[in-house]
Motif scaffolding. Structure first.
Motif, PDB file in Angstrom:
ATOM      1  N   GLY A  35      -2.527  15.619  -8.370  1.00  0.00           N
ATOM      2  CA  GLY A  35      -1.401  14.888  -8.944  1.00  0.00           C
ATOM      3  C   GLY A  35      -0.824  13.824  -8.042  1.00  0.00           C
ATOM      4  O   GLY A  35       0.267  13.310  -8.304  1.00  0.00           O
ATOM      5  N   ASN A  36      -1.556  13.468  -6.983  1.00  0.00           N
ATOM      6  CA  ASN A  36      -1.061  12.474  -6.035  1.00  0.00           C
ATOM      7  C   ASN A  36      -1.691  11.108  -6.256  1.00  0.00           C
ATOM      8  O   ASN A  36      -2.824  10.992  -6.713  1.00  0.00           O
ATOM      9  N   ASN A  37      -0.931  10.068  -5.901  1.00  0.00           N
ATOM     10  CA  ASN A  37      -1.422   8.698  -5.891  1.00  0.00           C
ATOM     11  C   ASN A  37      -2.101   8.433  -4.548  1.00  0.00           C
ATOM     12  O   ASN A  37      -2.029   9.261  -3.633  1.00  0.00           O
ATOM     13  N   ILE A  38      -2.740   7.274  -4.408  1.00  0.00           N
ATOM     14  CA  ILE A  38      -3.584   6.999  -3.245  1.00  0.00           C
ATOM     15  C   ILE A  38      -3.127   5.758  -2.489  1.00  0.00           C
ATOM     16  O   ILE A  38      -2.858   4.709  -3.089  1.00  0.00           O
ATOM     17  N   MET A  39      -3.053   5.894  -1.160  1.00  0.00           N
ATOM     18  CA  MET A  39      -2.987   4.723  -0.289  1.00  0.00           C
ATOM     19  C   MET A  39      -4.257   4.741   0.555  1.00  0.00           C
ATOM     20  O   MET A  39      -4.579   5.756   1.173  1.00  0.00           O
ATOM     21  N   CYS A  40      -4.994   3.638   0.575  1.00  0.00           N
ATOM     22  CA  CYS A  40      -6.199   3.593   1.400  1.00  0.00           C
ATOM     23  C   CYS A  40      -6.062   2.538   2.491  1.00  0.00           C
ATOM     24  O   CYS A  40      -5.200   1.653   2.423  1.00  0.00           O
ATOM     25  N   ALA A  41      -6.901   2.676   3.500  1.00  0.00           N
ATOM     26  CA  ALA A  41      -6.918   1.767   4.657  1.00  0.00           C
ATOM     27  C   ALA A  41      -5.580   1.759   5.394  1.00  0.00           C
ATOM     28  O   ALA A  41      -5.155   0.738   5.930  1.00  0.00           O
ATOM     29  N   GLY A  42      -4.929   2.917   5.419  1.00  0.00           N
ATOM     30  CA  GLY A  42      -3.705   3.053   6.187  1.00  0.00           C
ATOM     31  C   GLY A  42      -3.983   3.696   7.536  1.00  0.00           C
ATOM     32  O   GLY A  42      -5.133   3.817   7.966  1.00  0.00           O
ATOM     33  N   THR A  43      -2.925   4.130   8.211  1.00  0.00           N
ATOM     34  CA  THR A  43      -3.071   4.726   9.535  1.00  0.00           C
ATOM     35  C   THR A  43      -3.980   5.952   9.489  1.00  0.00           C
ATOM     36  O   THR A  43      -4.862   6.118  10.333  1.00  0.00           O
ATOM     37  N   ASN A  44      -3.777   6.819   8.507  1.00  0.00           N
ATOM     38  CA  ASN A  44      -4.622   8.003   8.388  1.00  0.00           C
ATOM     39  C   ASN A  44      -6.028   7.675   7.906  1.00  0.00           C
ATOM     40  O   ASN A  44      -6.926   8.509   7.990  1.00  0.00           O
ATOM     41  N   VAL A  66     -10.677   5.979  -8.882  1.00  0.00           N
ATOM     42  CA  VAL A  66      -9.394   6.312  -9.524  1.00  0.00           C
ATOM     43  C   VAL A  66      -9.455   6.006 -11.017  1.00  0.00           C
ATOM     44  O   VAL A  66      -8.927   6.766 -11.848  1.00  0.00           O
ATOM     45  N   GLY A  67     -10.072   4.885 -11.365  1.00  0.00           N
ATOM     46  CA  GLY A  67     -10.236   4.543 -12.778  1.00  0.00           C
ATOM     47  C   GLY A  67      -8.938   4.410 -13.542  1.00  0.00           C
ATOM     48  O   GLY A  67      -8.873   4.714 -14.737  1.00  0.00           O
ATOM     49  N   GLY A  68      -7.882   3.970 -12.854  1.00  0.00           N
ATOM     50  CA  GLY A  68      -6.605   3.760 -13.514  1.00  0.00           C
ATOM     51  C   GLY A  68      -5.774   5.010 -13.731  1.00  0.00           C
ATOM     52  O   GLY A  68      -4.693   4.951 -14.327  1.00  0.00           O
ATOM     53  N   ARG A  69      -6.259   6.158 -13.243  1.00  0.00           N
ATOM     54  CA  ARG A  69      -5.528   7.410 -13.479  1.00  0.00           C
ATOM     55  C   ARG A  69      -4.253   7.506 -12.651  1.00  0.00           C
ATOM     56  O   ARG A  69      -3.275   8.140 -13.070  1.00  0.00           O
ATOM     57  N   VAL A  70      -4.268   6.950 -11.448  1.00  0.00           N
ATOM     58  CA  VAL A  70      -3.085   6.949 -10.581  1.00  0.00           C
ATOM     59  C   VAL A  70      -2.969   5.581  -9.933  1.00  0.00           C
ATOM     60  O   VAL A  70      -3.844   4.722 -10.070  1.00  0.00           O
ATOM     61  N   ASP A  71      -1.890   5.377  -9.199  1.00  0.00           N
ATOM     62  CA  ASP A  71      -1.672   4.113  -8.504  1.00  0.00           C
ATOM     63  C   ASP A  71      -2.461   4.078  -7.197  1.00  0.00           C
ATOM     64  O   ASP A  71      -2.697   5.111  -6.557  1.00  0.00           O
ATOM     65  N   VAL A  72      -2.834   2.866  -6.789  1.00  0.00           N
ATOM     66  CA  VAL A  72      -3.524   2.662  -5.518  1.00  0.00           C
ATOM     67  C   VAL A  72      -2.821   1.566  -4.725  1.00  0.00           C
ATOM     68  O   VAL A  72      -2.675   0.434  -5.206  1.00  0.00           O
ATOM     69  N   ILE A  73      -2.369   1.906  -3.528  1.00  0.00           N
ATOM     70  CA  ILE A  73      -1.838   0.941  -2.574  1.00  0.00           C
ATOM     71  C   ILE A  73      -2.864   0.788  -1.460  1.00  0.00           C
ATOM     72  O   ILE A  73      -3.484   1.779  -1.036  1.00  0.00           O
ATOM     73  N   VAL A  74      -3.074  -0.428  -0.977  1.00  0.00           N
ATOM     74  CA  VAL A  74      -3.996  -0.638   0.145  1.00  0.00           C
ATOM     75  C   VAL A  74      -3.293  -1.461   1.216  1.00  0.00           C
ATOM     76  O   VAL A  74      -2.514  -2.358   0.911  1.00  0.00           O
ATOM     77  N   ASN A  75      -3.566  -1.128   2.459  1.00  0.00           N
ATOM     78  CA  ASN A  75      -2.953  -1.831   3.586  1.00  0.00           C
ATOM     79  C   ASN A  75      -3.809  -3.025   3.988  1.00  0.00           C
ATOM     80  O   ASN A  75      -4.988  -2.878   4.307  1.00  0.00           O
ATOM     81  N   ALA A  76      -3.182  -4.200   4.014  1.00  0.00           N
ATOM     82  CA  ALA A  76      -3.874  -5.434   4.411  1.00  0.00           C
ATOM     83  C   ALA A  76      -3.481  -5.902   5.803  1.00  0.00           C
ATOM     84  O   ALA A  76      -4.028  -6.886   6.299  1.00  0.00           O
ATOM     85  N   GLY A  77      -2.537  -5.222   6.429  1.00  0.00           N
ATOM     86  CA  GLY A  77      -1.959  -5.724   7.671  1.00  0.00           C
ATOM     87  C   GLY A  77      -2.924  -5.799   8.834  1.00  0.00           C
ATOM     88  O   GLY A  77      -3.637  -4.841   9.133  1.00  0.00           O
ATOM     89  N   MET A  78      -2.928  -6.947   9.507  1.00  0.00           N
ATOM     90  CA  MET A  78      -3.709  -7.177  10.718  1.00  0.00           C
ATOM     91  C   MET A  78      -2.844  -7.971  11.697  1.00  0.00           C
ATOM     92  O   MET A  78      -1.791  -8.483  11.321  1.00  0.00           O
ATOM     93  N   PRO A  79      -3.266  -8.094  12.960  1.00  0.00           N
ATOM     94  CA  PRO A  79      -2.426  -8.817  13.921  1.00  0.00           C
ATOM     95  C   PRO A  79      -2.119 -10.258  13.510  1.00  0.00           C
ATOM     96  O   PRO A  79      -1.002 -10.741  13.700  1.00  0.00           O
TER      97      PRO A  79
END
Length: 293
Positions: A35-44, A66-79
């Protein structure tokens, strides 16, 4: 509006340190089923050890799974703003729910520099952008006054606070209360319920990789108005956090705890700390104590 839990998903690696996309997809399914949403390319997710092309493909694989079932956040941050911008445009093309932008690391920034950095990225994409503050890792901190300035940007939707200081989290939450549409997602796992009760839109958790059902349980109980159950689940989550993180660097310990229950997740890329037999024994004891084996 219901509050949301995101898991800062681990990136799985093969023995030769290439990404194991099949195992990563399995971790996505595990979190979605909980039942959780996803963040990828983060610290973990070992984002600092991934190449540009790997981040793009990883995001494509996660969004597809995911196929639209939950939200996806992705980290783009770089120096550099330059590469952050390039990644953000790729993630915009892929179609994620939101783009997180961790503060630049290695390069020392002024608050004015941070305003320019985040505004430039938010100007360039249509996907909502979230600021991502984790000063212990980047040595650059988004001051609450700076966050409030950036909250006026039409495409900056909120902030992920992983600073660990309750005072800063309170200051960000105060901005959220004043500025409609500016959301706060808390990072500290022991403050999930407290954050929800004080106005956070949800949490982004690293510990949820190892304990997905309990994390989801906190949010489900809170959203259902069952505070007693939410407190019970938070107490379990907090105790597990204290026990596991007492052994060392949190992201590495979460990954190792997962590995001991599912070796397909692999180790972290070097020069991450090498596994230690005595530490593995202690982690195994903790996993058994919480019935996670």
């Amino acid at each position: 509006m219901s509050k949301k839990a995101f898991v800062a998903l681990v990136t799985c690696f093969n023995e030769d340190e290439t990404i194991n996309f099949a195992a990563t997809r399995a971790q996505v399914r595990r979190q979605v089923e909980a039942g959780n949403n996803i963040m990828c390319a983060g610290t973990n997710g070992d984002f600092s050890a991934l190449t540009y092309d790997e981040k793009v493909r990883l995001t494509e694989e996660v969004v597809d799974e995911v196929g639209g079932r939950v939200d996806v956040i992705v980290n783009a941050g770089m120096p550099a703003t330059f590469e952050t911008l390039k990644l953000a445009r790729e993630f915009d093309r892929i179609g994620v729910t939101a783009i997180a932008v961790i503060t630049p690391f290695f390069i020392a920034c002024t608050q004015e520099g941070l305003v320019r950095h985040f505004s430039t990225v938010a100007d360039a994409v249509s996907t909502p952008v979230y600021l991502y503050d984790i000063p212990a890792r980047t040595q650059n901190h988004i001051e609450p006054e700076t966050a409030e300035r950036l909250s006026a940007h039409g495409n900056i939707a909120g902030i992920k606070d992983s600073g660990g200081a309750k005072e800063t989290l309170e200051a960000y939450l105060a901005i959220s209360a004043r500025v409609p549409g500016f959301e706060v997602y808390s990072g500290p796992d022991h403050l999930v319920l407290w954050s929800l009760q004080n106005g956070a839109a949800g949490c982004i958790s690293g510990l949820g990789n190892a304990m997905p059902q309990v994390l989801a349980g906190i949010l489900d109980a809170y959203n259902a108005g069952d505070l007693a159950e939410a407190e019970r689940q938070q107490a379990i989550f907090t105790r597990f956090r204290t026990d596991l993180y007492g052994l060392g660097f949190p992201p590495a310990l979460v990954k190792r705890a997962l590995y001991l229950t599912d070796p397909s997740v692999g180790a972290s890329r070097q020069p991450a700390l090498l596994p230690d037999a005595e530490q593995d024994r202690k982690i195994a004891e903790i996993l058994a104590r919480y019935e996670l084996t």
